[in-house]
Design a protein around this motif. Structure first.
Motif, mmCIF file in Angstrom:
data_model
loop_
_atom_site.group_PDB
_atom_site.id
_atom_site.type_symbol
_atom_site.label_atom_id
_atom_site.label_comp_id
_atom_site.label_asym_id
_atom_site.label_seq_id
_atom_site.Cartn_x
_atom_site.Cartn_y
_atom_site.Cartn_z
ATOM 1 N N ALA A 11 0.829 -1.201 0.000
ATOM 2 C CA ALA A 11 0.000 0.000 0.000
ATOM 3 C C ALA A 11 0.866 1.254 0.000
ATOM 4 N N LEU A 12 1.908 1.253 0.815
ATOM 5 C CA LEU A 12 2.777 2.421 0.878
ATOM 6 C C LEU A 12 3.601 2.567 -0.397
ATOM 7 N N ALA A 13 4.015 1.460 -0.990
ATOM 8 C CA ALA A 13 4.754 1.535 -2.248
ATOM 9 C C ALA A 13 3.876 2.144 -3.339
ATOM 10 N N ALA A 14 2.603 1.771 -3.351
ATOM 11 C CA ALA A 14 1.680 2.354 -4.333
ATOM 12 C C ALA A 14 1.507 3.844 -4.088
ATOM 13 N N ARG A 32 5.694 11.021 6.134
ATOM 14 C CA ARG A 32 5.374 10.438 7.438
ATOM 15 C C ARG A 32 3.894 10.562 7.772
ATOM 16 N N GLU A 33 3.304 11.723 7.493
ATOM 17 C CA GLU A 33 1.900 11.943 7.838
ATOM 18 C C GLU A 33 0.999 10.937 7.133
ATOM 19 N N GLN A 34 1.289 10.650 5.855
ATOM 20 C CA GLN A 34 0.478 9.691 5.113
ATOM 21 C C GLN A 34 0.684 8.269 5.621
ATOM 22 N N LEU A 35 1.927 7.930 5.963
ATOM 23 C CA LEU A 35 2.213 6.606 6.499
ATOM 24 C C LEU A 35 1.508 6.401 7.833
ATOM 25 N N ALA A 36 1.592 7.392 8.723
ATOM 26 C CA ALA A 36 0.929 7.291 10.035
ATOM 27 C C ALA A 36 -0.578 7.143 9.863
ATOM 28 N N LEU A 39 -1.368 3.540 8.680
ATOM 29 C CA LEU A 39 -1.259 2.573 9.775
ATOM 30 C C LEU A 39 -2.423 2.704 10.751
ATOM 31 N N SER A 40 -2.855 3.921 11.018
ATOM 32 C CA SER A 40 -3.972 4.144 11.927
ATOM 33 C C SER A 40 -5.294 3.683 11.323
ATOM 34 N N ASP A 41 -5.564 4.110 10.096
ATOM 35 C CA ASP A 41 -6.841 3.792 9.456
ATOM 36 C C ASP A 41 -6.990 2.307 9.146
ATOM 37 N N ARG A 42 -5.959 1.717 8.575
ATOM 38 C CA ARG A 42 -6.074 0.337 8.104
ATOM 39 C C ARG A 42 -5.819 -0.696 9.201
ATOM 40 N N TYR A 43 -4.843 -0.429 10.090
ATOM 41 C CA TYR A 43 -4.439 -1.441 11.066
ATOM 42 C C TYR A 43 -4.672 -1.028 12.513
ATOM 43 N N ASN A 66 -4.588 -5.249 19.013
ATOM 44 C CA ASN A 66 -4.663 -6.666 18.633
ATOM 45 C C ASN A 66 -3.287 -7.294 18.433
ATOM 46 N N GLY A 67 -2.209 -6.518 18.650
ATOM 47 C CA GLY A 67 -0.854 -7.062 18.617
ATOM 48 C C GLY A 67 -0.057 -6.811 17.357
ATOM 49 N N SER A 68 -0.655 -6.228 16.314
ATOM 50 C CA SER A 68 0.138 -5.936 15.119
ATOM 51 C C SER A 68 1.051 -4.749 15.415
ATOM 52 N N TRP A 69 2.221 -4.709 14.756
ATOM 53 C CA TRP A 69 3.164 -3.610 14.962
ATOM 54 C C TRP A 69 3.946 -3.328 13.683
ATOM 55 N N THR A 70 4.425 -2.090 13.593
ATOM 56 C CA THR A 70 5.232 -1.645 12.457
ATOM 57 C C THR A 70 6.318 -0.704 12.964
#
Length: 100
Positions: A11-14, A32-36, A39-43, A66-70
């Motif tokens: 998703a980020l590569a796209a 950074r703002e788009q990446l954050a 991560l917030s919206d999708r995960y 739920n335990g996912s991390w990046t």
């Protein structure tokens, strides 16, 4: 629900491909703002820790309940790159006088 660690990278590569050359579009980097937001919206991942790395670089860990991390490295110009992702994140605290 188990998240594929490749999904956020794709998703980020796209996202990066829209404004980047073909060589840099293959990396999982972007503002950074788009990446954050991604991560917030999708995960449902939010920042849980940060530290300074190389001069001017900031390392952040985003995690969800739920335990996912990046892990994300942000450069001084605001460009951020996802450097690792996974599951089963647990917060640990250091007790006074007891090294972890």
């Amino acid at each position: 629900m188990i998240r594929s660690s490749l999904a956020p990278l794709a998703a980020l590569a796209a996202l990066a491909a829209a404004a980047a050359s073909p060589a840099s579009a293959q990396s999982a980097c972007g503002p950074r703002e788009q990446l954050a937001k991604l991560l917030s919206d999708r995960y449902k991942e939010d920042p849980v820790g940060m530290g300074l790395s190389q001069p001017g670089q900031v390392l952040e860990v985003f995690a969800s309940s739920n335990g996912s991390w990046t892990m994300v490295m942000t450069m001084p110009d605001g460009k951020a790159c996802m450097i690792a992702a996974g599951e089963n994140w647990e917060m640990m605290t250091k007790l006074k006088g007891n090294p972890i």
